[in-house]
Enzyme design. Structure first.
Site, PDB file in Angstrom:
ATOM      1  N   LYS A  56       0.851  -1.199   0.000  1.00 32.52           N
ATOM      2  CA  LYS A  56       0.000   0.000   0.000  1.00 32.52           C
ATOM      3  C   LYS A  56       0.888   1.250   0.000  1.00 32.52           C
ATOM      4  CE  LYS A  56      -0.238  -0.186   4.996  1.00 32.52           C
ATOM      5  NZ  LYS A  56      -0.743  -1.002   6.089  1.00 32.52           N
ATOM      6  N   ARG A 148      -9.757   0.073  14.701  1.00 28.78           N
ATOM      7  CA  ARG A 148      -9.458   0.865  13.504  1.00 28.78           C
ATOM      8  C   ARG A 148     -10.356   0.347  12.379  1.00 28.78           C
ATOM      9  NH1 ARG A 148      -3.491   1.189  10.673  1.00 28.78           N
ATOM     10  NH2 ARG A 148      -3.993  -1.004  10.309  1.00 28.78           N
ATOM     11  N   TYR A 267      16.037  30.660   8.126  1.00 32.69           N
ATOM     12  CA  TYR A 267      14.806  31.324   8.580  1.00 32.69           C
ATOM     13  C   TYR A 267      14.745  31.378  10.101  1.00 32.69           C
ATOM     14  CZ  TYR A 267      12.403  31.295   4.040  1.00 32.69           C
ATOM     15  OH  TYR A 267      12.021  31.524   2.749  1.00 32.69           O
ATOM     16  N   MET A 315      11.868  25.032   2.208  1.00 31.60           N
ATOM     17  CA  MET A 315      11.045  24.279   1.254  1.00 31.60           C
ATOM     18  C   MET A 315      11.872  23.374   0.349  1.00 31.60           C
ATOM     19  SD  MET A 315       8.119  25.613  -1.367  1.00 31.60           S
ATOM     20  CE  MET A 315       6.995  26.145  -0.098  1.00 31.60           C
TER      21      MET A 315
HETATM   22  C1  LIG Z   1       0.130  -1.886   6.600  1.00 33.99           C
HETATM   23  C2  LIG Z   1      -0.410  -3.142   7.141  1.00 33.99           C
HETATM   24  C3  LIG Z   1       0.411  -4.259   7.287  1.00 33.99           C
HETATM   25  C4  LIG Z   1       1.909  -4.194   7.131  1.00 33.99           C
HETATM   26  O1  LIG Z   1       2.431  -3.648   8.317  1.00 33.99           O
HETATM   27  P1  LIG Z   1       4.002  -3.428   8.545  1.00 33.99           P
HETATM   28  O2  LIG Z   1       4.087  -2.926   9.935  1.00 33.99           O
HETATM   29  O3  LIG Z   1       4.427  -2.387   7.554  1.00 33.99           O
HETATM   30  O4  LIG Z   1       4.664  -4.712   8.332  1.00 33.99           O
HETATM   31  C5  LIG Z   1      -0.191  -5.441   7.656  1.00 33.99           C
HETATM   32  N1  LIG Z   1      -1.521  -5.508   7.900  1.00 33.99           N
HETATM   33  C6  LIG Z   1      -2.326  -4.446   7.803  1.00 33.99           C
HETATM   34  C7  LIG Z   1      -3.769  -4.584   8.106  1.00 33.99           C
HETATM   35  C8  LIG Z   1      -1.802  -3.217   7.432  1.00 33.99           C
HETATM   36  O5  LIG Z   1      -2.597  -2.149   7.367  1.00 33.99           O
END
Ligand SMILES: *Cc1c(COP(=O)(O)O)cnc(C)c1O
Length: 375
Positions: A56, A148, A267, A315
């Site tokens: 992802k 979640r 800055y 930036m």
């Molecule tokens: C992103 C995610 C993972 C992978 O987690 P890592 O800590 O990056 O290994 C696994 N399961 C779910 C549900 C996730 O959202």
């Protein structure tokens, strides 16, 4: 981060205006070979459980296509993305065959939209289970306490009834405290997961990502879903086999100047020199994903010599004290920002974040500015 050198994943526009003369600029380099090798290390540790891959967020900033193809070549057959759009991109890169699980579930999309790309949703609610109604392979996310995503415990029994005849291929849950091996919540979530998964006896079981690998084989279940570890970090407080970082970032020195005691830098004049020093202004800033919280805290590495950041990250510019690097500090020299001397874990500590955010920040900025260099 304008990248005007060859071997980019995205080719530059065909007709460039004459002012687009190549310039020295910050680079994000990605090593798909390291991702494949890391998958192998994880798969050996996880065996006999299967090893999937979380790709992802554009493969944590490394580029979804390149990462997916490297992982498939290494042997990965189970991929996890967040959204339908990522799933479609992953299917394009992988072709037919591997399973692609969409963690956000339907999220308002019609089942046909997922079916068209042969994607499998990870469903989180009774409503979505009813909507999917056996349109193809699916997974069920059981919420075991993270609050979640996932089906609340109170709905588990009803889901098992409702899904009778089109049972999930995979049941999964996610640990809230996998990075802390002694956290009591890990065992509590494991126990709840066992209970829930028993309602779907024929489904594959999956409970952990990278850090959870350290909790031992009991937690590996049938399938592990690492993300972070593929890109070089376990994210656990436990000692585990070595992994290889898969991203490097460097930026060019644009200007060098000598400063005196009492001079201020950048800055807000937030840094004041306590002795004469040689400063180098480098071409990277928060627009390139270099977090502003590195101001007056982080480092660059010049030929392995650590050079502290002075003043605020701006930036597209950052100022380093390169006094210790001596004659190695020259205009045009590339400074390591992330690489062998400065890991994503170290950068994360310095900027009070996690390696995930370090990687996705650099990766997203590079992708939107024209591409990463695939090494
Ligand atoms: C992103 C995610 C993972 C992978 O987690 P890592 O800590 O990056 O290994 C696994 N399961 C779910 C549900 C996730 O959202």
């Amino acid at each position: 981060m304008k990248v005007a050198i060859p071997a980019l994943e995205t080719s530059p526009p065909e007709s460039q205006p004459s002012c687009a003369e190549p310039q020295r600029c910050a680079h994000v380099r990605v090593f798909p070979g390291a991702i494949a090798a890391n998958w192998g290390v994880i798969a050996r540790l996880a065996g006999p459980a299967q090893t999937g891959a979380a790709i992802k967020a554009d493969a944590y900033g490394h580029g979804l296509s390149a990462a997916a193809m490297a992982l498939a070549r290494a042997g990965c057959r189970q991929f996890f993305v967040a959204s339908l759009a990522e799933g479609v991109a992953a299917r394009r890169a992988l072709g037919a065959g591997p399973s692609i699980w969409v963690l956000n579930g339907l999220a308002g999309a019609r089942p046909e939209a997922l079916c068209a790309a042969a994607l499998s949703p990870v469903l989180n609610s009774l409503d979505d289970i009813a909507l999917w109604a056996g349109a193809g392979a699916w997974a069920l996310h059981l919420d075991t306490g993270m609050n979640r995503l996932g089906l609340p415990m109170t709905d588990w029994a009803q889901a098992a009834q409702q899904a009778h005849g089109f049972m999930p291929v995979l049941v999964m849950s996610h640990l809230a405290c996998a990075d802390i091996s002694g956290a009591p919540m890990n065992a509590a979530q494991h126990a709840r997961f066992r209970e829930g998964a028993a309602l779907f006896p024929q489904a594959l079981r999956s409970l952990v990502g990278s850090a959870g690998m350290a909790l031992g084989p009991l937690y590996h279940q049938d399938l592990v879903r690492p993300g972070l570890a593929l890109y070089g970090h376990w994210g656990s407080d436990q000692a585990l086999p070595a992994l290889t970082p898969a991203m490097a970032v460097s930026a060019p020195i644009l200007q060098i100047r000598a400063v005196q005691e009492g001079d201020s830098v950048g800055y807000g004049a937030s840094y004041r020199c306590i002795k004469p020093a040689l400063l180098a202004t480098i071409g990277i800033g928060y627009a390139d994903g270099f977090l502003r919280s590195m101001s007056n805290r982080g480092y660059g590495a010049l030929d392995g010599v650590i050079c502290p950041i002075r003043g605020r990250v701006s930036m597209d510019l950052t100022i380093l004290d390169v006094t210790a690097a001596g004659p190695r500090a020259r205009c045009g020299t590339m400074v390591e920002i992330l690489g062998p001397h400065l890991s994503a874990a170290e950068l994360a500590l310095l900027s009070e974040t996690i390696p995930y955010e370090v990687m996705t920040s650099f990766g997203a900025a590079a992708a939107s500015a024209g591409g990463r260099i695939i090494a």
